[in-house]
Design a protein around this motif. Structure first.
Motif, mmCIF file in Angstrom:
data_model
loop_
_atom_site.group_PDB
_atom_site.id
_atom_site.type_symbol
_atom_site.label_atom_id
_atom_site.label_comp_id
_atom_site.label_asym_id
_atom_site.label_seq_id
_atom_site.Cartn_x
_atom_site.Cartn_y
_atom_site.Cartn_z
ATOM 1 N N GLY A 7 -40.807 0.543 -14.619
ATOM 2 C CA GLY A 7 -39.695 0.714 -15.351
ATOM 3 C C GLY A 7 -38.783 1.644 -14.886
ATOM 4 O O GLY A 7 -37.772 1.821 -15.309
ATOM 5 N N LEU A 8 -39.315 2.551 -13.978
ATOM 6 C CA LEU A 8 -38.587 3.649 -13.500
ATOM 7 C C LEU A 8 -37.773 3.023 -12.422
ATOM 8 O O LEU A 8 -38.353 2.146 -11.600
ATOM 9 N N GLU A 9 -36.571 3.477 -12.080
ATOM 10 C CA GLU A 9 -35.429 3.253 -11.097
ATOM 11 C C GLU A 9 -35.305 4.557 -10.289
ATOM 12 O O GLU A 9 -34.784 5.538 -10.682
ATOM 13 N N LYS A 10 -35.570 4.278 -8.770
ATOM 14 C CA LYS A 10 -35.362 5.391 -8.264
ATOM 15 C C LYS A 10 -33.989 5.213 -7.571
ATOM 16 O O LYS A 10 -33.888 4.040 -6.886
ATOM 17 N N ARG A 11 -33.152 6.191 -7.452
ATOM 18 C CA ARG A 11 -31.992 6.020 -6.709
ATOM 19 C C ARG A 11 -31.855 7.170 -5.802
ATOM 20 O O ARG A 11 -32.089 8.248 -6.157
ATOM 21 N N LYS A 12 -31.181 6.768 -4.605
ATOM 22 C CA LYS A 12 -30.771 7.970 -3.680
ATOM 23 C C LYS A 12 -29.312 8.286 -4.039
ATOM 24 O O LYS A 12 -28.638 7.588 -4.269
ATOM 25 N N MET A 13 -29.035 9.561 -4.447
ATOM 26 C CA MET A 13 -27.917 9.890 -4.991
ATOM 27 C C MET A 13 -27.134 10.738 -3.956
ATOM 28 O O MET A 13 -27.691 11.381 -3.182
ATOM 29 N N HIS A 14 -25.751 10.265 -4.076
ATOM 30 C CA HIS A 14 -24.803 11.084 -3.007
ATOM 31 C C HIS A 14 -23.986 12.250 -3.914
ATOM 32 O O HIS A 14 -24.214 12.469 -4.837
ATOM 33 N N LEU A 15 -23.067 12.854 -3.222
ATOM 34 C CA LEU A 15 -22.709 14.189 -3.542
ATOM 35 C C LEU A 15 -21.811 13.842 -4.812
ATOM 36 O O LEU A 15 -22.010 14.411 -5.910
ATOM 37 N N GLU A 16 -21.061 12.470 -5.270
ATOM 38 C CA GLU A 16 -20.257 12.298 -6.345
ATOM 39 C C GLU A 16 -21.337 12.064 -7.494
ATOM 40 O O GLU A 16 -20.956 12.446 -8.632
ATOM 41 N N ASP A 17 -22.504 11.530 -7.101
ATOM 42 C CA ASP A 17 -23.543 11.483 -8.204
ATOM 43 C C ASP A 17 -24.194 12.884 -8.808
ATOM 44 O O ASP A 17 -24.468 12.856 -9.934
ATOM 45 N N ILE A 18 -24.460 13.681 -7.785
ATOM 46 C CA ILE A 18 -25.010 15.273 -8.193
ATOM 47 C C ILE A 18 -23.805 15.839 -8.883
ATOM 48 O O ILE A 18 -24.429 16.451 -9.900
ATOM 49 N N VAL A 19 -22.653 15.545 -8.551
ATOM 50 C CA VAL A 19 -21.503 16.336 -9.489
ATOM 51 C C VAL A 19 -21.709 15.591 -10.669
ATOM 52 O O VAL A 19 -21.493 16.504 -11.683
ATOM 53 N N LYS A 20 -21.708 14.135 -10.831
ATOM 54 C CA LYS A 20 -21.422 13.495 -12.183
ATOM 55 C C LYS A 20 -22.755 14.072 -13.020
ATOM 56 O O LYS A 20 -22.688 14.244 -14.343
ATOM 57 N N TYR A 21 -23.780 14.061 -12.651
ATOM 58 C CA TYR A 21 -24.921 14.734 -13.355
ATOM 59 C C TYR A 21 -25.536 15.866 -13.276
ATOM 60 O O TYR A 21 -26.659 16.173 -13.769
ATOM 61 N N GLU A 22 -24.672 16.877 -12.877
ATOM 62 C CA GLU A 22 -24.893 18.156 -12.416
ATOM 63 C C GLU A 22 -25.487 18.825 -13.914
ATOM 64 O O GLU A 22 -26.640 19.642 -13.683
ATOM 65 N N ASN A 23 -25.174 18.812 -14.897
ATOM 66 C CA ASN A 23 -25.593 19.328 -16.013
ATOM 67 C C ASN A 23 -27.159 18.698 -16.618
ATOM 68 O O ASN A 23 -27.944 19.719 -16.726
ATOM 69 N N THR A 24 -27.294 17.633 -16.185
ATOM 70 C CA THR A 24 -28.571 17.037 -16.661
ATOM 71 C C THR A 24 -29.553 17.440 -15.599
ATOM 72 O O THR A 24 -30.622 17.773 -15.749
ATOM 73 N N ILE A 25 -29.218 17.263 -14.196
ATOM 74 C CA ILE A 25 -29.755 17.936 -13.079
ATOM 75 C C ILE A 25 -30.534 19.486 -13.300
ATOM 76 O O ILE A 25 -31.565 19.619 -13.221
ATOM 77 N N TYR A 26 -29.501 20.333 -13.969
ATOM 78 C CA TYR A 26 -30.066 21.758 -14.162
ATOM 79 C C TYR A 26 -30.916 21.594 -15.173
ATOM 80 O O TYR A 26 -31.887 22.663 -15.158
ATOM 81 N N ASP A 27 -30.841 20.989 -16.351
ATOM 82 C CA ASP A 27 -31.613 20.943 -17.272
ATOM 83 C C ASP A 27 -33.130 20.606 -16.931
ATOM 84 O O ASP A 27 -33.734 21.196 -17.385
ATOM 85 N N LEU A 28 -33.068 19.577 -16.223
ATOM 86 C CA LEU A 28 -34.315 19.076 -15.625
ATOM 87 C C LEU A 28 -35.063 20.111 -14.750
ATOM 88 O O LEU A 28 -36.332 20.432 -14.884
ATOM 89 N N TYR A 29 -34.276 20.677 -13.757
ATOM 90 C CA TYR A 29 -34.802 21.737 -13.136
ATOM 91 C C TYR A 29 -35.341 22.925 -13.858
ATOM 92 O O TYR A 29 -36.212 23.353 -13.842
ATOM 93 N N HIS A 30 -34.589 23.282 -14.945
ATOM 94 C CA HIS A 30 -34.577 24.570 -15.443
ATOM 95 C C HIS A 30 -35.736 24.290 -16.413
ATOM 96 O O HIS A 30 -36.683 25.362 -16.718
ATOM 97 N N HIS A 31 -36.244 23.243 -16.830
ATOM 98 C CA HIS A 31 -37.526 23.018 -17.629
ATOM 99 C C HIS A 31 -38.508 23.337 -16.538
ATOM 100 O O HIS A 31 -39.743 23.841 -17.161
#
Length: 398
Positions: free
Chosen positions: A227-251
């Motif tokens: 059920g999980l989907e793995k995606r290779k993320m490019h610069l534009e994806d990292i920028v798009k999800y930056e807030n979520t990425i930081y929240d996941l890292y920070h946790h």
């Protein structure tokens, strides 16, 4: 402007007459810098520019050039950390010993100067040109650390602790020869490293080499991750999800046993901008929502794992962390890397996928003579002790 400094006569005479220059801007580095960093991306100007742009807010970096007359013969990285600026040292362990450790850091060791990279595990402190006298280079690095300490003091920041990290056992004799007898030699949690066996042409070969217990673990993890989907993320994806990425890292970072820094929010974006294809970012999505990620850095024939993040509830339900480890190993094998560096933390689960512990050492010195004499006792509080059992998942040892 870079500060040019030469040998200080208070130290023993060097075998070679080296001097050093301290830089605080990548743009000031000598043209020959990257030629010396050819075997370690973490000393390259590309990576150092990431630190310049998006280092943790409590970190200040300097870059050290070692010279024989006018020739650049060595390069090194220093990081000054102000632990008073941290929101937390880590919130997972709450006990008296942890409270004592935090008090000691705040009271006696809140300003730490590293010769090396405190964000990584391994010898990412310095590199020298072939033919350079290593003993002289290490002595000169010590002088650079003294000069940096004096510079910070002038700016109102007293350096409490100077630390050289991370070195394998074979490298310790070089420091002894270079006169580090007044430094406390310490050992931290090991670096977890998986060497890729010659018979592993595909990831299936790796799985086939696992004992039944660990093949079952692999199958169970893969079943859970459905059920999980793995995606290779490019610069534009990292920028798009930056807030979520930081929240996941920070946790994840906040719930670690111990922290000396937190990444800047733009760190992953900056890494992708500077390292391009040498920085890999993989996101894990559940019903279209980003619930986890891991990152990898290509370092020649070695693959280094970097920071990750995840939603704790998904991690438990989907065995997400373990699946990330398997995915990293699969990439390493499929792309022909010689080994994968898993770094510290989560030692037991990393050993369950085949990583072996490599003992790492460092040298530290406290500015207070009395405290320095007792560092062997104080260190027990500064470095959290981790009890773990090494696993041996393969049918046959190397």
């Amino acid at each position: 402007m870079p500060e040019i400094l030469h040998l200080n006569p208070q130290f023993p005479t060097l075998e070679k007459d080296y001097s050093f220059i301290l830089y605080d801007k990548v743009s000031d580095l000598p043209q020959a810098w990257d030629a010396l960093a050819i075997s370690n991306i973490f000393l390259s100007t590309r990576y150092l520019s990431v630190l310049e742009i998006s280092a943790p807010t409590n970190m200040r970096c300097h870059f050290i050039g070692l010279f024989e007359k006018e020739e650049l013969v060595g390069i090194a990285l220093s990081q000054f950390l102000d632990l008073n600026l941290l929101e937390s040292f880590g919130e997972r362990d709450r006990c008296i010993k942890t409270s004592v450790r935090n008090f000691i850091f705040k009271r006696f060791s809140s300003h730490v100067l590293f010769i090396g990279n405190n964000m990584l595990t391994g010898q990412n402190a310095f590199a020298i040109k072939d033919g350079t006298d290593c003993t002289s280079a290490i002595k000169t690095l010590r002088k650079a650390s003294v000069s940096l300490t004096e510079s910070f003091q002038k700016s109102g920041k007293k350096v409490h602790l100077v630390t050289f990290k991370d070195f394998e056992a074979a490298e310790i004799s070089k420091f002894k020869k270079a006169g580090y007898s007044d430094y406390f030699k310490f050992s931290t949690q090991p670096n977890m490293v998986l060497g890729i066996r010659s018979g592993w042409m595909t990831f299936d070969d790796y799985v086939s080499d696992l004992l039944k217990k660990y093949r079952d673990q692999f199958k169970r993890a893969r079943k859970k991750s459905e059920g999980l989907e793995k995606r290779k993320m490019h610069l534009e994806d990292i920028v798009k999800y930056e807030n979520t990425i930081y929240d996941l890292y920070h946790h994840v970072a906040k719930n670690a046993p111990f922290n000396t820094f937190f990444l800047a929010e733009n760190h992953f974006r900056t890494l992708k901008e500077k390292l391009r294809d040498d920085f890999l970012f993989y996101g894990y999505f559940d019903d279209g929502k980003l619930v986890g990620f891991n990152t990898l850095i290509k370092n020649g024939c070695v693959l280094d794992t970097y920071f990750l993040g995840y939603d704790e509830s998904v991690q438990r339900e989907k065995m997400l962390y373990l699946n990330m480890l398997y995915d990293m190993i699969a990439y390493c094998i499929n792309k022909g890397f010689k080994k994968i560096v898993f770094a510290r933390t989560a030692l037991e689960i990393k050993s369950s996928v085949g990583a072996e512990p490599v003992e790492m050492f460092g040298f530290m010195k406290h500015r207070n003579t009395l405290v320095n004499k007792k560092l062997d006792h104080v260190f027990d509080y500064l470095e959290p002790k981790i009890e773990w059992q090494q696993r041996h998942p393969f049918k046959e040892a190397l």
